[in-house]
Design a protein around this motif. Structure first.
Motif, PDB file in Angstrom:
ATOM      1  N   ALA A 116     -29.598  56.992 -63.474  1.00  0.00           N
ATOM      2  CA  ALA A 116     -28.145  57.070 -63.427  1.00  0.00           C
ATOM      3  C   ALA A 116     -27.688  58.521 -63.372  1.00  0.00           C
ATOM      4  N   GLY A 117     -26.737  58.784 -62.491  1.00  0.00           N
ATOM      5  CA  GLY A 117     -26.238  60.135 -62.281  1.00  0.00           C
ATOM      6  C   GLY A 117     -26.849  60.816 -61.076  1.00  0.00           C
ATOM      7  N   ASP A 118     -27.954  60.257 -60.567  1.00  0.00           N
ATOM      8  CA  ASP A 118     -28.648  60.832 -59.410  1.00  0.00           C
ATOM      9  C   ASP A 118     -28.177  60.173 -58.111  1.00  0.00           C
ATOM     10  N   GLU A 119     -28.417  60.863 -57.015  1.00  0.00           N
ATOM     11  CA  GLU A 119     -28.143  60.326 -55.675  1.00  0.00           C
ATOM     12  C   GLU A 119     -29.438  60.280 -54.871  1.00  0.00           C
ATOM     13  N   VAL A 120     -29.567  59.247 -54.053  1.00  0.00           N
ATOM     14  CA  VAL A 120     -30.743  59.081 -53.205  1.00  0.00           C
ATOM     15  C   VAL A 120     -30.273  58.843 -51.779  1.00  0.00           C
ATOM     16  N   ILE A 121     -30.795  59.632 -50.846  1.00  0.00           N
ATOM     17  CA  ILE A 121     -30.417  59.512 -49.434  1.00  0.00           C
ATOM     18  C   ILE A 121     -31.216  58.388 -48.781  1.00  0.00           C
ATOM     19  N   VAL A 122     -30.503  57.504 -48.104  1.00  0.00           N
ATOM     20  CA  VAL A 122     -31.118  56.344 -47.439  1.00  0.00           C
ATOM     21  C   VAL A 122     -30.462  56.145 -46.075  1.00  0.00           C
ATOM     22  N   PRO A 123     -31.152  55.454 -45.157  1.00  0.00           N
ATOM     23  CA  PRO A 123     -30.509  55.084 -43.896  1.00  0.00           C
ATOM     24  C   PRO A 123     -29.738  53.772 -44.055  1.00  0.00           C
ATOM     25  N   PRO A 124     -28.746  53.521 -43.218  1.00  0.00           N
ATOM     26  CA  PRO A 124     -28.024  52.248 -43.295  1.00  0.00           C
ATOM     27  C   PRO A 124     -28.700  51.137 -42.515  1.00  0.00           C
ATOM     28  N   TYR A 125     -29.626  51.497 -41.611  1.00  0.00           N
ATOM     29  CA  TYR A 125     -30.317  50.470 -40.818  1.00  0.00           C
ATOM     30  C   TYR A 125     -31.652  50.168 -41.478  1.00  0.00           C
ATOM     31  N   THR A 126     -31.593  49.276 -42.466  1.00  0.00           N
ATOM     32  CA  THR A 126     -32.784  48.898 -43.215  1.00  0.00           C
ATOM     33  C   THR A 126     -32.533  47.583 -43.924  1.00  0.00           C
ATOM     34  N   PHE A 127     -33.598  47.001 -44.447  1.00  0.00           N
ATOM     35  CA  PHE A 127     -33.467  45.784 -45.247  1.00  0.00           C
ATOM     36  C   PHE A 127     -32.809  46.140 -46.578  1.00  0.00           C
ATOM     37  N   ILE A 128     -32.085  45.215 -47.139  1.00  0.00           N
ATOM     38  CA  ILE A 128     -31.298  45.445 -48.350  1.00  0.00           C
ATOM     39  C   ILE A 128     -32.142  45.965 -49.518  1.00  0.00           C
ATOM     40  N   ALA A 129     -33.441  45.650 -49.539  1.00  0.00           N
ATOM     41  CA  ALA A 129     -34.299  46.051 -50.661  1.00  0.00           C
ATOM     42  C   ALA A 129     -34.342  47.564 -50.854  1.00  0.00           C
ATOM     43  N   THR A 130     -34.245  48.335 -49.766  1.00  0.00           N
ATOM     44  CA  THR A 130     -34.255  49.793 -49.899  1.00  0.00           C
ATOM     45  C   THR A 130     -33.128  50.257 -50.809  1.00  0.00           C
ATOM     46  N   VAL A 131     -31.969  49.668 -50.634  1.00  0.00           N
ATOM     47  CA  VAL A 131     -30.785  50.068 -51.402  1.00  0.00           C
ATOM     48  C   VAL A 131     -30.783  49.442 -52.790  1.00  0.00           C
ATOM     49  N   THR A 132     -31.178  48.173 -52.904  1.00  0.00           N
ATOM     50  CA  THR A 132     -31.184  47.543 -54.222  1.00  0.00           C
ATOM     51  C   THR A 132     -32.187  48.221 -55.152  1.00  0.00           C
ATOM     52  N   ALA A 133     -33.249  48.800 -54.597  1.00  0.00           N
ATOM     53  CA  ALA A 133     -34.197  49.544 -55.431  1.00  0.00           C
ATOM     54  C   ALA A 133     -33.523  50.769 -56.045  1.00  0.00           C
ATOM     55  N   VAL A 134     -32.678  51.449 -55.266  1.00  0.00           N
ATOM     56  CA  VAL A 134     -31.930  52.593 -55.776  1.00  0.00           C
ATOM     57  C   VAL A 134     -30.960  52.138 -56.860  1.00  0.00           C
ATOM     58  N   LEU A 135     -30.232  51.062 -56.588  1.00  0.00           N
ATOM     59  CA  LEU A 135     -29.256  50.543 -57.543  1.00  0.00           C
ATOM     60  C   LEU A 135     -29.928  50.052 -58.820  1.00  0.00           C
ATOM     61  N   SER A 136     -31.127  49.489 -58.704  1.00  0.00           N
ATOM     62  CA  SER A 136     -31.837  49.002 -59.881  1.00  0.00           C
ATOM     63  C   SER A 136     -32.168  50.110 -60.865  1.00  0.00           C
ATOM     64  N   ASN A 137     -32.227  51.330 -60.362  1.00  0.00           N
ATOM     65  CA  ASN A 137     -32.481  52.478 -61.219  1.00  0.00           C
ATOM     66  C   ASN A 137     -31.202  53.195 -61.631  1.00  0.00           C
ATOM     67  N   GLY A 138     -30.044  52.609 -61.290  1.00  0.00           N
ATOM     68  CA  GLY A 138     -28.779  53.199 -61.689  1.00  0.00           C
ATOM     69  C   GLY A 138     -28.339  54.373 -60.836  1.00  0.00           C
ATOM     70  N   ALA A 139     -29.092  54.664 -59.760  1.00  0.00           N
ATOM     71  CA  ALA A 139     -28.760  55.802 -58.907  1.00  0.00           C
ATOM     72  C   ALA A 139     -27.793  55.377 -57.798  1.00  0.00           C
TER      73      ALA A 139
END
Length: 450
Positions: A116-139
Motif C-alpha cells: 500500500a502506498g506504492d505504484e506499479v506500472i502495467v499495460p492495459p492490454y492484458t488479462f485482469i490477473a496482472t492488475v488484480t495481483a497489484v491490487l491484492s498487495n494494496g498497490a
C-alpha cells in the motif's frame, strides 16, 4: 480420419460431379468460393482442429499413475523435479511452482515488498490477473499505453508515468509475443525499479536469445488449461535471486522457513504466509507436457509466420509485429487488427461471425481493462482510502487514459495457439476464409442488416 480437401481439390472434385449431373462448372466454383455465411462451403471443419490440451496415454501416464499410486500427493519429489526442469528451460537458477499464475504475480510482488502506498506500472492490454495481483498487495496500478502494432506496452511512454511512488514495472508478454525488454530494463535501472515479467502466456519465448521470464528480477508463468504448457491450474515464479526465492517459498508454505518439509507443524513461521503449494500429480502432468513444448513452440512459430505471410496483403488485415530483438515468440494467440473500412464497413462482429461460419474459431480478445468498474470499487476500500489521496484516486481513470489501447480493443482478432499446431494447408484455409469474406464483404454486410 477423413482426409480434408484443399479448396482446389474441392472445386475439382465437385466440378467433375457437377459435369456428370449437368451443372455448370462456373456455378460450382462460385459455390466453393462463396462465404459459408452466404451459403458456400466452409473452409474447414472446426472439429478437426488439433484438440487442446493434448494427452498421450502411452507416454504421459506412467509418471502420473506412479504418483497417484504412491499416496504422496502433496508437494514432494515430482514438484521439485518439475521446478528444476522449468528453471533449466527458462534459463534461471531457481523456480517455485504454485497454484496458478495469478498467485505467482501476487507472491512476487509481495516478496519484493510492493505494498500500500506504492505504484506499479502495467499495460492495459492484458488479462485482469496482472492488475488484480497489484491490487491484492494494496498497490496502485498505473497504466501505460500500448504500441498497437505489437500489442505490447510502449516503452517510450513509461517514464512519463513514473512518480516517487513507483516501485515496479510489470511488462506483460501478452499473447506470447515478447515485450521490448531492452529499453524497459534500461528505464528500470535508471529509476531503481523492480521488473517482474508477466510471462504467463509466453512459455519459451525469447528476446535477444534469452527466455522471457529470465530477463527481469523475476518472471511469472501460468499453466492453466489453455496455456502452451497446460496442467489445468498452476503457475511458477523464476528468478536468479536466491533470497527472494527463499521468501517466496516461505510465503507459499505458511511462512515456514525455506526448506521446511510439507506438513511440518513444529518449525514455527518466520513471516506472514499462506498456502499456495503445488501437488505431485500436477507436477506429473506438467513433466509430461514439458517433453513436447519445445517442438510445439517451433511449429507454432513456423505456422504463425506462414499464416502472416498469407494474410498480410489482404486490405484491412494488419498482423502483429515482433520487435527486432525478438528471437522467438510463443504464440499463445495469433493476433491481427481488423480495419472495418477496408472491408466495406463490415463490422468486426459480423467479420467474426462470418469467420466462425467457415469453422474458423476466433475471438475479439480483451476489452479495455483500465476503465473497468472493479478499479473504482477497489479504491473505495479502507486500505486505498488510507494509503492514497482522494484526489489521486478520483483522477485515476482520467490520468490512466490509453487511447491506443482503446482503439486496439476495437480492432483485435485472435486465433488460439492450438490452431497453429495444424498443417500449412490449414493455415491456407484460414487465409482463404478471410479472403472470401473480404471479396464478399458488401454482400455479408447487406445480409447482416436484414
Amino acid at each position: 480420419m477423413t482426409k480434408q480437401l484443399t479448396r482446389r481439390e474441392f472445386i475439382k472434385r465437385n466440378a467433375l460431379t457437377g459435369l456428370a449431373s449437368g451443372l455448370p462448372l462456373s456455378l460450382i466454383a462460385n459455390h466453393a468460393s462463396q462465404p459459408a455465411i452466404l451459403g458456400g462451403q466452409p473452409a474447414w471443419n472446426k472439429g478437426s482442429w488439433p484438440i487442446w490440451p493434448q494427452w498421450n496415454p502411452e507416454t504421459d501416464e506412467k509418471e502420473l499413475l506412479s504418483v497417484i499410486r504412491s499416496g504422496i500427493w502433496s508437494r514432494a519429489t515430482a514438484v521439485t523435479e518439475f521446478e528444476k526442469r522449468w528453471a533449466n528451460a527458462v534459463g534461471t537458477q531457481r523456480c517455485l511452482a504454485l497454484v496458478n499464475g495469478t498467485n505467482a504475480l501476487v507472491t512476487a510482488l509481495a516478496q519484493f515488498n510492493i505494498q500500500a502506498g506504492d505504484e506499479v506500472i502495467v499495460p492495459p492490454y492484458t488479462f485482469i490477473a496482472t492488475v488484480t495481483a497489484v491490487l491484492s498487495n494494496g498497490a496502485l496500478p498505473v497504466f501505460v499505453d500500448v504500441d498497437p502494432e505489437t500489442f505490447q506496452i510502449d516503452p517510450a511512454k513509461i517514464e512519463a508515468k513514473i512518480t516517487p511512488r513507483t516501485k515496479a514495472i510489470i511488462p506483460v508478454h501478452i499473447l506470447g509475443l515478447p515485450a521490448d525488454m531492452a529499453p524497459i530494463m534500461a528505464i528500470a535501472k535508471k529509476h531503481n525499479l523492480i521488473v517482474i515479467e508477466d510471462a504467463c502466456q509466453a512459455h519459451l519465448a525469447e528476446y535477444q536469445n534469452k527466455k522471457v521470464g529470465s530477463i527481469g528480477d523475476a518472471g511469472c508463468f501460468s499453466f492453466q488449461n489453455s496455456k502452451n504448457l497446460a496442467v489445468g491450474e498452476g503457475g511458477a515464479i523464476v528468478s536468479n535471486n536466491n533470497a527472494f526465492m527463499d521468501r517466496c517459498y516461505s510465503y507459499t508454505n505458511f511462512g515456514n522457513p525455506y526448506g521446511t518439509p510439507v506438513g511440518s507443524v513444529s518449525t514455527g513461521s518466520t513471516m506472514q504466509g499462506t498456502k499456495l503449494r503445488w501437488t505431485e500429480y500436477q507436477a506429473a502432468i506438467g513433466l509430461a507436457q514439458l517433453q513436447r513444448l519445445d517442438a510445439q513452440t517451433t511449429l507454432r512459430n513456423e505456422n504463425a509466420a506462414y499464416l502472416k505471410s498469407k494474410i498480410k496483403d489482404i486490405p484491412g488485415i494488419r498482423p502483429y509485429r515482433l520487435y527486432d530483438h525478438v528471437t522467438k515468440a510463443a504464440f499463445h494467440l495469433f493476433p491481427f487488427r481488423y480495419d472495418t473500412q477496408q472491408f466495406k464497413g463490415l463490422s468486426r462482429a459480423d467479420f467474426l461471425e462470418a469467420l466462425r461460419a467457415e469453422d474458423i474459431p476466433c475471438s475479439s480478445g480483451y476489452t479495455t481493462l483500465n476503465t473497468q468498474p472493479f478499479l473504482a470499487e477497489t479504491f473505495k476500500s479502507k486500505i486505498y482510502q488510507n494509503s492514497y489521496s482522494r484526489e489521486l484516486l478520483a483522477s485515476h481513470k482520467e490520468h490512466n487514459h490509453c487511447p491506443q489501447n482503446d482503439q486496439l480493443c476495437k480492432e483485435a482478432v485472435w486465433f488460439t495457439q492450438n490452431m497453429l499446431l495444424a498443417s500449412r494447408n490449414d493455415m491456407e484455409r484460414i487465409a482463404s476464409a478471410i479472403e472470401k469474406i473480404y471479396q464478399n464483404a458488401e454482400k455479408i454486410k447487406t445480409r447482416s442488416k436484414k
